[in-house]
Design a protein around this motif. Structure first.
Motif, PDB file in Angstrom:
ATOM      1  N   PRO A 222       2.023  15.955  16.639  1.00 42.42           N
ATOM      2  CA  PRO A 222       1.744  16.029  15.403  1.00 42.42           C
ATOM      3  C   PRO A 222       1.191  14.831  14.723  1.00 42.42           C
ATOM      4  N   ARG A 223       0.734  14.974  13.568  1.00 44.15           N
ATOM      5  CA  ARG A 223       0.344  13.691  12.574  1.00 44.15           C
ATOM      6  C   ARG A 223       1.502  13.362  12.081  1.00 44.15           C
ATOM      7  N   ARG A 224       1.918  12.305  11.938  1.00 44.22           N
ATOM      8  CA  ARG A 224       2.882  11.327  11.191  1.00 44.22           C
ATOM      9  C   ARG A 224       2.480  11.217   9.761  1.00 44.22           C
ATOM     10  N   TRP A 225       2.640  12.256   9.147  1.00 41.55           N
ATOM     11  CA  TRP A 225       2.104  12.394   7.718  1.00 41.55           C
ATOM     12  C   TRP A 225       3.106  11.271   6.650  1.00 41.55           C
ATOM     13  N   ASP A 226       4.269  11.058   7.171  1.00 41.65           N
ATOM     14  CA  ASP A 226       5.108  10.017   6.538  1.00 41.65           C
ATOM     15  C   ASP A 226       4.462   8.824   6.507  1.00 41.65           C
ATOM     16  N   ARG A 227       3.802   8.374   7.551  1.00 43.78           N
ATOM     17  CA  ARG A 227       3.304   6.985   7.460  1.00 43.78           C
ATOM     18  C   ARG A 227       2.165   6.803   6.534  1.00 43.78           C
ATOM     19  N   THR A 228       1.593   7.840   5.906  1.00 49.36           N
ATOM     20  CA  THR A 228       0.617   7.837   4.766  1.00 49.36           C
ATOM     21  C   THR A 228       1.070   6.824   3.792  1.00 49.36           C
ATOM     22  N   VAL A 229       0.156   5.707   3.474  1.00 48.70           N
ATOM     23  CA  VAL A 229       0.712   4.814   2.587  1.00 48.70           C
ATOM     24  C   VAL A 229       0.140   5.266   1.191  1.00 48.70           C
ATOM     25  N   ILE A 230       0.999   5.361   0.205  1.00 51.45           N
ATOM     26  CA  ILE A 230       0.788   5.604  -1.152  1.00 51.45           C
ATOM     27  C   ILE A 230       1.394   4.520  -2.160  1.00 51.45           C
ATOM     28  N   ARG A 231       0.448   3.769  -2.406  1.00 51.20           N
ATOM     29  CA  ARG A 231       0.667   2.641  -3.330  1.00 51.20           C
ATOM     30  C   ARG A 231       1.097   2.810  -4.619  1.00 51.20           C
ATOM     31  N   PRO A 232       2.476   2.142  -4.891  1.00 52.85           N
ATOM     32  CA  PRO A 232       3.035   2.544  -6.346  1.00 52.85           C
ATOM     33  C   PRO A 232       1.815   2.280  -7.493  1.00 52.85           C
ATOM     34  N   GLY A 233       1.836   3.124  -8.521  1.00 44.61           N
ATOM     35  CA  GLY A 233       1.001   2.913  -9.558  1.00 44.61           C
ATOM     36  C   GLY A 233       1.507   1.137 -10.352  1.00 44.61           C
ATOM     37  N   ARG A 234       0.328   0.899 -10.993  1.00 42.77           N
ATOM     38  CA  ARG A 234       0.649  -0.315 -11.618  1.00 42.77           C
ATOM     39  C   ARG A 234       1.604  -0.196 -12.826  1.00 42.77           C
ATOM     40  N   GLU A 235       2.539  -0.983 -12.949  1.00 47.02           N
ATOM     41  CA  GLU A 235       3.497  -0.994 -13.813  1.00 47.02           C
ATOM     42  C   GLU A 235       2.996  -1.325 -15.341  1.00 47.02           C
ATOM     43  N   ARG A 236       3.295  -0.159 -16.316  1.00 50.52           N
ATOM     44  CA  ARG A 236       3.110  -0.528 -17.664  1.00 50.52           C
ATOM     45  C   ARG A 236       4.146  -1.222 -18.392  1.00 50.52           C
TER      46      ARG A 236
END
Length: 509
Positions: A222-236
């Motif tokens: 299976p694909r290891r979707w947990d490894r997908t990198v989602i960068r946090p949004g820029r802090e306001r």
């Protein structure tokens, strides 16, 4: 020709290795395909459970070949998927069965992927869709590389048999359609096979085979979707982020206060001032409140992504404002549920009204989960629990028999009206005439001519001949027994005018 590289965001999730397909996997897929062509052609019922179990066997063989083991969440998703497949075996209505079957396929994919984070939980849900073609290529390449004793003798024979079968099938169908005597001869050679069913059963065979191969392909690597990198949004900045939320919280708070005033005694005043009926007031604004509930979830997700988190104070402010918004959103959910309940009490229950009630309850549960995640300050459990709550909602909704509940509520209201004032008692037959066989036990309690009018379309839908055991359901079997014991009055005897006069005008929805 060079194979294009996958997108950058997709590459980290690629499986480290994928076990090859084995003859056992291919055999399981072919047998399941045959079962699908045999069992699924006549309709839905317990056959879905049998086919789901056979698919699980094929995926289990692939997982064992790859050295994978069953984990607790894998068992949870798998058992819930089987529970969803039990919906068509219990009830006759098709509209709850559709989300149940789709949910079962999604959960089976999630069980084989085993994600934890939001990408690992959401991305696998439609996984079977993009596995269908790649799984066939996987099997073909695995079998092509696999040494086979006597390959030089067996493969040509299999190819010859396949070509001969294809030619005989095509020309046999043409000859049978061109000459009645030839059709009788071919029918005698295959007495249990209806030639008209070949295209449909062939499509089901391909569907069942490819579905098993798709799940086996997942299980093998299976694909290891947990490894997908989602960068946090820029802090306001705190003011830039907090000011809109403060304004939104104030608006939600004002709405909650107004609703509290109405609940505590202002409802009669509102009705007298607006001049609306009970059902009109209940219906007014419900859809807007439902949209507000969904949009609030979007606002919470977006605000959490760009929330300030540098200092402890920033994180505390984020938790307080988002938690307060979720808490006030529960007042919106309660108001929507109250209006719908008010509407049902005034005008009766329908399929759509029951569905929106269930969806609103689930949205309220999601807000409670968000509040709990904020209080515990640990949200690692949230993605799986949110998906679990949604799938449990679909399972409970399907297994409780929505059509049976709609019929029971309408018949009970009518019986109560008969006891209170028989002269004004009426039932809206337009709400129940289009229901499935699930509604027959409740509608059987109606007096004539309402009973026969309500059961007219349902009796026609059941037909004179019953389906095989694997393509029917308990509700349809029970409905046939009831109609056999107490046949409905023929429509020519009841008359169309009597049926039209037996019910009230239907509400807008």
């Amino acid at each position: 020709m060079a194979v294009p590289s996958p997108p950058a965001w997709l590459a980290p999730s690629a499986p480290e290795r994928r076990a090859g397909a084995t003859p056992k996997i291919l055999l399981a897929a072919l047998l399941t395909g045959l079962l699908t062509a045999w069992l699924l052609y006549d309709g839905l019922g317990p056959n879905l459970l049998l086919l789901g179990s056979a698919t699980a066997v094929g995926a289990g063989i692939a997982a064992r070949t790859a050295g994978r083991r069953i984990r607790p969440w894998t068992a949870v998703w798998s058992l819930l998927a089987l529970a969803l497949l039990a919906v068509p075996a219990r009830w006759d209505a098709g509209w709850p069965a559709v989300p149940a079957v789709v949910g079962a396929l999604a959960l089976a994919s999630l069980a084989l992927h085993g994600g934890r984070r939001w990408p690992g939980v959401l991305f696998p849900l439609p996984g079977i869709v993009w596995q269908l073609v790649s799984s066939v290529v996987w099997v073909w390449e695995s079998m092509d590389r696999r040494p086979l004793p006597g390959r030089d003798r067996i493969v040509p024979v299999l190819k010859a048999l396949g070509v001969a079968a294809a030619l005989l099938t095509v020309f046999g169908l043409l000859f049978a359609s061109a000459d009645a005597a030839m059709a009788d001869l071919l029918g005698g050679l295959s007495p249990d096979l209806d030639l008209d069913q070949l295209p449909g059963r062939g499509a089901l065979f391909v569907l069942g085979t490819v579905t098993v191969l798709g799940f086996a392909h997942m299980a093998a690597g299976p694909r290891r979707w947990d490894r997908t990198v989602i960068r946090p949004g820029r802090e306001r900045r705190r003011l830039e982020w907090a000011l809109p939320l403060i304004g939104l919280n104030l608006m939600f708070g004002v709405f909650a206060v107004i609703q509290a005033v109405v609940v505590l005694g202002g409802a009669d005043a509102v009705l007298s001032n607006t001049g609306m009926s009970r059902s009109e007031y209940a219906r007014q604004g419900f859809w807007q409140l439902s949209v507000i509930t969904v949009l609030t979830l979007v606002v919470v997700a977006v605000a959490n992504r760009w929330a300030p988190r540098t200092t402890v104070a920033d994180r505390r402010v984020a938790r307080i404002l988002l938690g307060l918004l979720c808490l006030l959103a529960l007042a919106v959910v309660a108001s929507a549920l109250g209006r719908m309940w008010f509407y049902v009490d005034a005008s009766g229950l329908t399929r759509l009204r029951l569905w929106v009630l269930v969806v609103e309850v689930w949205l309220g549960a999601v807000f409670l989960l968000l509040i709990a995640a904020g209080l515990t300050r640990r949200a690692g459990w949230l993605p799986r629990v949110v998906v679990l709550s949604g799938m449990l909602t679909v399972a409970v909704y399907g297994l409780m028999g929505p059509d049976a509940i709609v019929a029971e509520q309408n018949v009970t209201r009518y019986e109560q009206a008969l006891r209170d004032d028989p002269r004004t008692a009426a039932i809206d037959l337009r709400n129940v005439r289009g229901l499935s066989a699930d509604a027959v036990p409740a509608l059987d309690r109606l007096p004539e001519p309402q009973r026969s009018c309500a059961l007219q379309l349902i009796g026609q839908g059941l037909g004179a001949e019953s389906k095989p055991w694997y393509a029917t359901n308990l509700a349809a079997t029970r409905a046939r027994e009831i109609l056999a014991e107490r046949p409905r009055v023929d429509s020519t005897t009841v008359g169309r005018t009597a049926c039209d006069q037996a019910g009230l005008a239907s509400e807008a929805w």
